[in-house]
Design a protein around this motif. Sequence first.
Motif, PDB file in Angstrom:
ATOM      1  N   GLY A   1     105.019  36.415  63.142  1.00  6.92           N
ATOM      2  CA  GLY A   1     106.437  36.097  63.202  1.00  6.92           C
ATOM      3  C   GLY A   1     106.695  34.607  63.240  1.00  6.92           C
ATOM      4  N   GLU A   2     105.844  33.873  63.972  1.00 11.08           N
ATOM      5  CA  GLU A   2     105.999  32.422  64.035  1.00 11.08           C
ATOM      6  C   GLU A   2     105.723  31.786  62.674  1.00 11.08           C
ATOM      7  OE1 GLU A   2     104.761  31.626  68.718  1.00 11.08           O
ATOM      8  OE2 GLU A   2     103.207  31.789  67.168  1.00 11.08           O
ATOM      9  N   LYS A   3     104.726  32.307  61.961  1.00 11.63           N
ATOM     10  CA  LYS A   3     104.433  31.779  60.621  1.00 11.63           C
ATOM     11  C   LYS A   3     105.605  32.006  59.673  1.00 11.63           C
ATOM     12  CE  LYS A   3      99.402  32.280  60.878  1.00 11.63           C
ATOM     13  NZ  LYS A   3      98.207  32.996  60.363  1.00 11.63           N
ATOM     14  N   ARG A   4     106.236  33.172  59.773  1.00 13.55           N
ATOM     15  CA  ARG A   4     107.399  33.435  58.920  1.00 13.55           C
ATOM     16  C   ARG A   4     108.537  32.465  59.239  1.00 13.55           C
ATOM     17  NH1 ARG A   4     107.230  37.933  55.747  1.00 13.55           N
ATOM     18  NH2 ARG A   4     108.626  36.604  54.560  1.00 13.55           N
ATOM     19  N   THR A   5     108.691  32.128  60.519  1.00 19.04           N
ATOM     20  CA  THR A   5     109.729  31.176  60.909  1.00 19.04           C
ATOM     21  C   THR A   5     109.413  29.785  60.369  1.00 19.04           C
ATOM     22  OG1 THR A   5     110.135  32.454  62.920  1.00 19.04           O
ATOM     23  CG2 THR A   5     111.033  30.225  62.843  1.00 19.04           C
ATOM     24  N   VAL A   6     108.137  29.405  60.391  1.00 26.34           N
ATOM     25  CA  VAL A   6     107.739  28.125  59.805  1.00 26.34           C
ATOM     26  C   VAL A   6     108.086  28.105  58.321  1.00 26.34           C
ATOM     27  CG1 VAL A   6     105.788  26.625  59.217  1.00 26.34           C
ATOM     28  CG2 VAL A   6     105.906  27.705  61.481  1.00 26.34           C
ATOM     29  N   GLU A   7     107.836  29.198  57.631  1.00 27.02           N
ATOM     30  CA  GLU A   7     108.147  29.246  56.209  1.00 27.02           C
ATOM     31  C   GLU A   7     109.651  29.082  55.967  1.00 27.02           C
ATOM     32  OE1 GLU A   7     107.457  32.881  54.075  1.00 27.02           O
ATOM     33  OE2 GLU A   7     106.805  31.783  52.310  1.00 27.02           O
ATOM     34  N   ILE A   8     110.459  29.649  56.841  1.00 22.51           N
ATOM     35  CA  ILE A   8     111.909  29.454  56.732  1.00 22.51           C
ATOM     36  C   ILE A   8     112.251  27.975  56.889  1.00 22.51           C
ATOM     37  CG2 ILE A   8     114.112  29.908  57.883  1.00 22.51           C
ATOM     38  CD1 ILE A   8     113.072  32.742  58.449  1.00 22.51           C
ATOM     39  N   ALA A   9     111.621  27.316  57.855  1.00 26.93           N
ATOM     40  CA  ALA A   9     111.865  25.883  58.052  1.00 26.93           C
ATOM     41  C   ALA A   9     111.477  25.086  56.816  1.00 26.93           C
ATOM     42  CB  ALA A   9     111.085  25.388  59.270  1.00 26.93           C
ATOM     43  N   LEU A  10     110.376  25.466  56.168  1.00 28.40           N
ATOM     44  CA  LEU A  10     109.946  24.761  54.956  1.00 28.40           C
ATOM     45  C   LEU A  10     110.960  24.938  53.830  1.00 28.40           C
ATOM     46  CD1 LEU A  10     106.100  25.516  54.800  1.00 28.40           C
ATOM     47  CD2 LEU A  10     107.338  23.779  56.102  1.00 28.40           C
TER      48      LEU A  10
ATOM     49  N   LEU B   1     111.519  25.975  66.613  1.00 26.73           N
ATOM     50  CA  LEU B   1     110.079  25.715  66.554  1.00 26.73           C
ATOM     51  C   LEU B   1     109.651  24.497  67.365  1.00 26.73           C
ATOM     52  CD1 LEU B   1     109.551  26.347  62.732  1.00 26.73           C
ATOM     53  CD2 LEU B   1     108.721  27.795  64.601  1.00 26.73           C
ATOM     54  N   THR B   2     110.553  23.882  68.078  1.00 27.22           N
ATOM     55  CA  THR B   2     110.243  22.645  68.789  1.00 27.22           C
ATOM     56  C   THR B   2     109.076  22.803  69.752  1.00 27.22           C
ATOM     57  OG1 THR B   2     112.559  21.945  68.633  1.00 27.22           O
ATOM     58  CG2 THR B   2     111.185  20.832  70.263  1.00 27.22           C
ATOM     59  N   ASP B   3     109.048  23.899  70.489  1.00 29.45           N
ATOM     60  CA  ASP B   3     108.014  24.083  71.518  1.00 29.45           C
ATOM     61  C   ASP B   3     106.615  24.261  70.932  1.00 29.45           C
ATOM     62  OD1 ASP B   3     109.929  23.833  73.453  1.00 29.45           O
ATOM     63  OD2 ASP B   3     110.116  25.981  73.844  1.00 29.45           O
ATOM     64  N   ILE B   4     106.521  24.660  69.668  1.00 31.71           N
ATOM     65  CA  ILE B   4     105.203  24.858  69.048  1.00 31.71           C
ATOM     66  C   ILE B   4     104.989  23.883  67.893  1.00 31.71           C
ATOM     67  CG2 ILE B   4     105.015  27.279  69.743  1.00 31.71           C
ATOM     68  CD1 ILE B   4     105.823  28.057  66.865  1.00 31.71           C
ATOM     69  N   ALA B   5     105.734  22.792  67.893  1.00 28.47           N
ATOM     70  CA  ALA B   5     105.721  21.865  66.762  1.00 28.47           C
ATOM     71  C   ALA B   5     104.339  21.283  66.491  1.00 28.47           C
ATOM     72  CB  ALA B   5     106.720  20.736  66.992  1.00 28.47           C
ATOM     73  N   ASP B   6     103.545  21.074  67.530  1.00 26.45           N
ATOM     74  CA  ASP B   6     102.239  20.449  67.355  1.00 26.45           C
ATOM     75  C   ASP B   6     101.099  21.462  67.413  1.00 26.45           C
ATOM     76  OD1 ASP B   6     103.213  17.742  67.096  1.00 26.45           O
ATOM     77  OD2 ASP B   6     103.733  17.888  69.223  1.00 26.45           O
ATOM     78  N   THR B   7     101.425  22.716  67.213  1.00 22.50           N
ATOM     79  CA  THR B   7     100.438  23.790  67.195  1.00 22.50           C
ATOM     80  C   THR B   7      99.925  24.005  65.772  1.00 22.50           C
ATOM     81  OG1 THR B   7     101.605  24.896  69.007  1.00 22.50           O
ATOM     82  CG2 THR B   7     100.044  26.226  67.735  1.00 22.50           C
ATOM     83  N   PRO B   8      98.608  24.095  65.589  1.00 21.84           N
ATOM     84  CA  PRO B   8      98.075  24.409  64.251  1.00 21.84           C
ATOM     85  C   PRO B   8      98.580  25.762  63.780  1.00 21.84           C
ATOM     86  CG  PRO B   8      96.341  23.592  65.693  1.00 21.84           C
ATOM     87  CD  PRO B   8      97.534  23.831  66.564  1.00 21.84           C
ATOM     88  N   CYS B   9      98.984  25.838  62.525  1.00 21.46           N
ATOM     89  CA  CYS B   9      99.612  27.061  62.032  1.00 21.46           C
ATOM     90  C   CYS B   9      98.650  28.244  61.968  1.00 21.46           C
ATOM     91  CB  CYS B   9     100.231  26.809  60.654  1.00 21.46           C
ATOM     92  SG  CYS B   9     101.745  25.826  60.740  1.00 21.46           S
ATOM     93  N   ASP B  10      97.332  27.955  61.891  1.00 23.08           N
ATOM     94  CA  ASP B  10      96.398  29.078  61.821  1.00 23.08           C
ATOM     95  C   ASP B  10      96.250  29.808  63.155  1.00 23.08           C
ATOM     96  OD1 ASP B  10      94.996  27.137  63.166  1.00 23.08           O
ATOM     97  OD2 ASP B  10      93.353  27.002  61.727  1.00 23.08           O
TER      98      ASP B  10
END
Length: 257
Positions: free
Chosen positions: A157-166, A143-152
Amino acid sequence: MTTVLKTEDLRKQFGELTAVDDVSIEIDDSEITSIIGPNGAGKTTFYNLLTGVLRPTSGSIWLRDDGEGGLADITDAEPHEVAQAGLSRSYQITNIFEGLTVRENVRVARISHEGTRLDFRSRAAGDEALEVDIEELLELTGLTDIADTPCDTLSHGEKRTVEIALALAIEPDVFLMDEPTAGMNPTEVTEIVSLIRELDADLDATFVVTEHNMDVVTDISDRIVVLAEGAILADGTPEDVLTDDRVTEAYLGSDSV
């Protein structure tokens, strides 16, 4: 192999309905275990029991205790106590802060795990160790490349990956993944399966997956447990379970699996 999660005669009744029917299971740290079954088989109730969302009618739940060795009884633990003990969960429906960036979401999860009430936006400048942890989580999950992107603004698929990171931010011993590929397109499914494999190889965490996509199940699983009407119907290697006549007849030939 070391047992990291165990249930003994776990039962949950809602009135006359038995949603989980005396389930006894041991999860080993060397395997990715998938739990499958049709809608209404008891998978979500089973997860809710494991994570303290529901209290069992009877039976017990045990989790590896890193401090003492062996297993600790978490049957009556509250959800936050279960998480602190090392059992994490991602949900079928994404569960992130849409108005925050990816990095801010991960920061919230890390601070929550540490049990501090410090403001997550202002803390970064004063806590280098925290920021190192966050960067490692972002890199680990791609997720490094989108680290400063608002989640909305992220894709599903990216949101699911963020949830895995959480979920990984609490440093779990056991990670329950609830339908990790739900709603994904084929490309996203391939990416999330690859991520699960990489995380399993790189981390000490043990992965337990509920999943309807049988291609995903056969691809990532070392072991498959089939639930039917709240009870265990089959338990074994993918080869054994997927060729079991009872499973084939009752589930794999059904649209509900």
